[in-house]
Design a protein around this motif. Structure first.
Motif, short mmCIF file in Angstrom:
data_model
loop_
_atom_site.label_atom_id
_atom_site.label_comp_id
_atom_site.label_asym_id
_atom_site.label_seq_id
_atom_site.Cartn_x
_atom_site.Cartn_y
_atom_site.Cartn_z
N SER A 45 0.81 -1.21 0.00
CA SER A 45 0.00 0.00 0.00
C SER A 45 0.85 1.27 0.00
N TRP A 46 2.08 1.17 0.49
CA TRP A 46 2.93 2.35 0.52
C TRP A 46 3.38 2.76 -0.89
N TRP A 48 1.21 3.05 -3.27
CA TRP A 48 0.03 3.68 -3.87
C TRP A 48 0.28 5.11 -4.33
#
Length: 203
Positions: A45-46, A48
């Motif tokens: 998710s980092w 994104w």
């Protein structure tokens, strides 16, 4: 003769007949296909914010999903320099947003590689090495890469590169083209993966 025929030479004839047909690509007579991506995944998710930013250049994107409708259009054209270029337009139809992943390909006959300019306007550059598998699939591996900032090209350290593997095939039983794309990084691992199938359609 397209860049793929020139690059692969006699090996082009080892491709599955439908792939030979698909990549013959007469000038100004586009190939158009439509199908679905059975799987689209991205990394942690980092990543994104980076993937979201890349959408401005019609490049990578953060969305994931299954059975995502998509289209692909390839157009062979002659540049003012006399070079032959293949313009790639990939469009992914997510439920709430449409994403694109475009590219421009020419060849370097001396180094026997495809020059791949990714995004529109191009944000990244990558060498691509092509080969034909024993099954008649087209296998592509990325090589050295650069970040493009206007006319400035900045080499990307190997540890920061996106290592790309693409396999294009054809399934005789279901009469569909297949595509598998994996983008990895030595540090973060998976950046993006998508796998799917499609059929040629009239424009």
């Amino acid at each position: 003769m397209t860049i793929y025929q020139t690059l692969l030479g006699e090996d082009f004839k080892k491709l599955h007949p439908k792939l030979q047909e698909r990549y013959a690509l007469p000038v100004d007579k586009p190939f158009y296909g439509a199908g679905k991506m059975t799987k689209i995944e991205s990394g942690g998710s980092w990543l994104w914010p980076f993937l979201k930013l890349a959408t401005r250049w019609q490049f990578l994107f953060p969305e994931t999903g299954q059975d995502v409708p998509f289209t692909v259009r390839n157009t062979c054209r002659t540049l003012p320099t006399g070079e032959t270029e293949i313009y790639w337009e990939r469009t992914f139809y997510f439920e709430k947003v449409i994403r694109k992943f475009n590219a421009f390909m020419t060849i370097d006959p001396e180094r026997k590689i495809v020059k791949d300019y990714l995004g529109e306007p191009s944000l990244f550059y990558s060498d691509l090495k092509f080969e034909v598998t024993p099954q008649g699939h087209q296998l592509i591996h990325s090589g050295r890469q650069r970040f493009l900032l206007g006319s400035l090209e900045i080499p990307i350290p190997k540890i920061l590169e996106g290592v790309v593997t693409v396999e294009d095939g054809y399934d005789d039983d279901r009469e569909v083209y297949t595509v598998n794309v994996h983008i990895q990084n030595p540090i973060v691992g998976k950046v993006m993966v998508y796998e799917g199938e499609y059929k040629e359609e009239s424009i």
